[in-house]
Scaffold this motif. Structure first.
Motif, PDB file in Angstrom:
ATOM      1  N   GLY A  22       0.664  -1.123  -0.105  1.00 48.52           N
ATOM      2  CA  GLY A  22       0.067   0.035   0.216  1.00 48.52           C
ATOM      3  C   GLY A  22       0.908   1.095   0.058  1.00 48.52           C
ATOM      4  N   SER A  23       2.160   1.175  -0.022  1.00 46.20           N
ATOM      5  CA  SER A  23       2.969   2.265  -0.018  1.00 46.20           C
ATOM      6  C   SER A  23       3.969   2.192  -1.187  1.00 46.20           C
ATOM      7  N   TYR A  24       4.279   3.271  -1.898  1.00 47.90           N
ATOM      8  CA  TYR A  24       4.735   3.531  -3.231  1.00 47.90           C
ATOM      9  C   TYR A  24       6.054   2.833  -3.079  1.00 47.90           C
ATOM     10  N   ALA A  25       6.459   1.867  -4.207  1.00 49.74           N
ATOM     11  CA  ALA A  25       7.779   1.280  -4.175  1.00 49.74           C
ATOM     12  C   ALA A  25       8.272   1.491  -5.673  1.00 49.74           C
ATOM     13  N   ALA A  26       9.760   1.792  -5.802  1.00 50.37           N
ATOM     14  CA  ALA A  26      10.189   2.189  -7.037  1.00 50.37           C
ATOM     15  C   ALA A  26      10.308   0.842  -7.910  1.00 50.37           C
ATOM     16  N   VAL A  27      10.041   1.107  -9.248  1.00 48.60           N
ATOM     17  CA  VAL A  27      10.035   0.098 -10.308  1.00 48.60           C
ATOM     18  C   VAL A  27      11.199   0.496 -11.186  1.00 48.60           C
ATOM     19  N   GLY A  28      12.350  -0.476 -10.942  1.00 48.98           N
ATOM     20  CA  GLY A  28      13.518  -0.398 -11.351  1.00 48.98           C
ATOM     21  C   GLY A  28      14.269   0.919 -11.027  1.00 48.98           C
ATOM     22  N   THR A  29      15.082   1.231 -12.063  1.00 48.43           N
ATOM     23  CA  THR A  29      15.957   2.666 -11.936  1.00 48.43           C
ATOM     24  C   THR A  29      15.447   3.671 -12.868  1.00 48.43           C
ATOM     25  N   PRO A  30      15.884   4.911 -12.139  1.00 49.12           N
ATOM     26  CA  PRO A  30      15.177   6.478 -13.197  1.00 49.12           C
ATOM     27  C   PRO A  30      15.795   5.839 -14.698  1.00 49.12           C
ATOM     28  N   PHE A  31      15.187   6.640 -15.376  1.00 51.13           N
ATOM     29  CA  PHE A  31      15.256   6.688 -16.938  1.00 51.13           C
ATOM     30  C   PHE A  31      16.693   7.493 -17.162  1.00 51.13           C
ATOM     31  N   GLU A  32      17.250   6.748 -17.961  1.00 50.03           N
ATOM     32  CA  GLU A  32      18.786   7.112 -18.506  1.00 50.03           C
ATOM     33  C   GLU A  32      18.683   8.103 -19.670  1.00 50.03           C
ATOM     34  N   HIS A  33      17.702   8.255 -20.198  1.00 50.42           N
ATOM     35  CA  HIS A  33      17.570   9.181 -21.521  1.00 50.42           C
ATOM     36  C   HIS A  33      16.137   9.462 -21.690  1.00 50.42           C
ATOM     37  N   PRO A  34      15.873  10.794 -22.191  1.00 51.24           N
ATOM     38  CA  PRO A  34      14.490  11.085 -22.525  1.00 51.24           C
ATOM     39  C   PRO A  34      13.710  10.027 -23.271  1.00 51.24           C
ATOM     40  N   VAL A  35      12.417   9.687 -22.648  1.00 49.20           N
ATOM     41  CA  VAL A  35      11.688   8.589 -23.187  1.00 49.20           C
ATOM     42  C   VAL A  35      10.598   9.167 -24.251  1.00 49.20           C
ATOM     43  N   ARG A  36      10.534   8.417 -25.163  1.00 44.67           N
ATOM     44  CA  ARG A  36       9.536   8.888 -26.355  1.00 44.67           C
ATOM     45  C   ARG A  36       8.409   7.796 -26.371  1.00 44.67           C
ATOM     46  N   LEU A  37       8.551   6.726 -25.961  1.00 46.12           N
ATOM     47  CA  LEU A  37       7.218   5.690 -25.823  1.00 46.12           C
ATOM     48  C   LEU A  37       7.497   4.956 -24.537  1.00 46.12           C
ATOM     49  N   ILE A  38       6.461   4.640 -23.962  1.00 42.65           N
ATOM     50  CA  ILE A  38       6.403   3.799 -22.746  1.00 42.65           C
ATOM     51  C   ILE A  38       5.320   3.070 -22.669  1.00 42.65           C
ATOM     52  N   CYS A  39       5.461   1.910 -22.168  1.00 39.77           N
ATOM     53  CA  CYS A  39       4.491   0.872 -21.868  1.00 39.77           C
ATOM     54  C   CYS A  39       4.652   0.484 -20.425  1.00 39.77           C
ATOM     55  N   ILE A  40       3.544   0.481 -19.560  1.00 39.73           N
ATOM     56  CA  ILE A  40       3.495  -0.004 -18.407  1.00 39.73           C
ATOM     57  C   ILE A  40       2.482  -1.042 -18.161  1.00 39.73           C
ATOM     58  N   THR A  41       2.933  -2.234 -17.813  1.00 37.20           N
ATOM     59  CA  THR A  41       2.234  -3.553 -17.899  1.00 37.20           C
ATOM     60  C   THR A  41       1.960  -4.077 -16.358  1.00 37.20           C
ATOM     61  N   ASN A  42       0.804  -4.136 -16.485  1.00 38.07           N
ATOM     62  CA  ASN A  42       0.318  -4.781 -14.842  1.00 38.07           C
ATOM     63  C   ASN A  42       0.243  -6.423 -15.176  1.00 38.07           C
ATOM     64  N   ASN A  43       1.005  -6.976 -14.867  1.00 33.86           N
ATOM     65  CA  ASN A  43       0.630  -8.683 -15.067  1.00 33.86           C
ATOM     66  C   ASN A  43       0.660  -9.153 -13.749  1.00 33.86           C
ATOM     67  N   THR A  44      -0.166  -8.463 -12.943  1.00 32.89           N
ATOM     68  CA  THR A  44      -0.672  -9.050 -11.546  1.00 32.89           C
ATOM     69  C   THR A  44      -2.052  -9.524 -11.563  1.00 32.89           C
ATOM     70  N   ASP A  45      -2.309  -9.761 -10.520  1.00 36.04           N
ATOM     71  CA  ASP A  45      -4.145  -9.996 -10.399  1.00 36.04           C
ATOM     72  C   ASP A  45      -4.370  -8.964  -9.373  1.00 36.04           C
ATOM     73  N   GLY A  46      -3.763  -7.762  -9.070  1.00 31.06           N
ATOM     74  CA  GLY A  46      -4.309  -6.662  -8.677  1.00 31.06           C
ATOM     75  C   GLY A  46      -4.301  -5.661  -9.393  1.00 31.06           C
ATOM     76  N   GLU A  47      -4.977  -4.699  -8.751  1.00 29.90           N
ATOM     77  CA  GLU A  47      -5.079  -3.368  -9.585  1.00 29.90           C
ATOM     78  C   GLU A  47      -4.062  -2.286  -8.914  1.00 29.90           C
ATOM     79  N   MET A  48      -3.235  -1.773  -9.844  1.00 22.33           N
ATOM     80  CA  MET A  48      -2.029  -1.103  -9.167  1.00 22.33           C
ATOM     81  C   MET A  48      -2.348   0.749  -9.525  1.00 22.33           C
ATOM     82  N   LEU A  49      -1.639   1.461  -8.928  1.00 26.64           N
ATOM     83  CA  LEU A  49      -1.504   2.752  -9.007  1.00 26.64           C
ATOM     84  C   LEU A  49      -0.138   3.085  -9.361  1.00 26.64           C
ATOM     85  N   PHE A  50       0.114   3.988 -10.252  1.00 21.49           N
ATOM     86  CA  PHE A  50       1.705   4.453 -10.605  1.00 21.49           C
ATOM     87  C   PHE A  50       1.770   5.848 -10.271  1.00 21.49           C
ATOM     88  N   SER A  51       2.895   6.325 -10.137  1.00 21.54           N
ATOM     89  CA  SER A  51       3.441   7.712  -9.678  1.00 21.54           C
ATOM     90  C   SER A  51       4.835   7.805 -10.232  1.00 21.54           C
TER      91      SER A  51
END
Length: 110
Positions: A22-51
């Motif tokens: 229920g507390s925010y956790a980092a997903v990997g590391t910060p981006f190394e470059h300016p990102v032009r396309l991003i895909c965020i996949t929730n392959n869990t069986d729970g609903e997720m919130l991102f920030s």
């Protein structure tokens, strides 16, 4: 002759369901470059919130689904492009508790 610029992938970012609470956790590391396309996949069986600031709920992704953002679609000027800044960090927390799976973030830059 075409005006072509190479696009490349950054390393896949992921976080397993056991590390999501229920507390925010980092997903990997910060981006190394300016990102032009991003895909965020929730392959869990729970609903997720991102920030990106670890406190404000910004994106909801239902269980077993994804969101894809192509930040350069339909841009007005060839010399102008939109990107998520290098150094951006994504965080995830549960909206409903997952019992299996992972979340993933895939990005392209160029």
């Amino acid at each position: 002759m075409t005006n072509t610029q190479a696009v490349q992938f950054e390393e896949l970012r992921s976080l397993g369901f056991a590390s999501i609470s229920g507390s925010y956790a980092a997903v990997g590391t910060p981006f190394e470059h300016p990102v032009r396309l991003i895909c965020i996949t929730n392959n869990t069986d729970g609903e997720m919130l991102f920030s990106t600031d670890a406190s404000t709920d910004m994106l909801f992704i239902a269980a077993g689904s994804f969101k894809l953002f192509d930040l350069n679609t339909n841009r007005l000027h060839i010399d102008q492009y939109f990107a998520l800044a290098a150094g951006t960090q994504f965080y995830v927390k549960q909206n409903t508790a997952p019992t299996e799976g992972d979340v993933y973030i895939e990005v392209l830059y160029g």
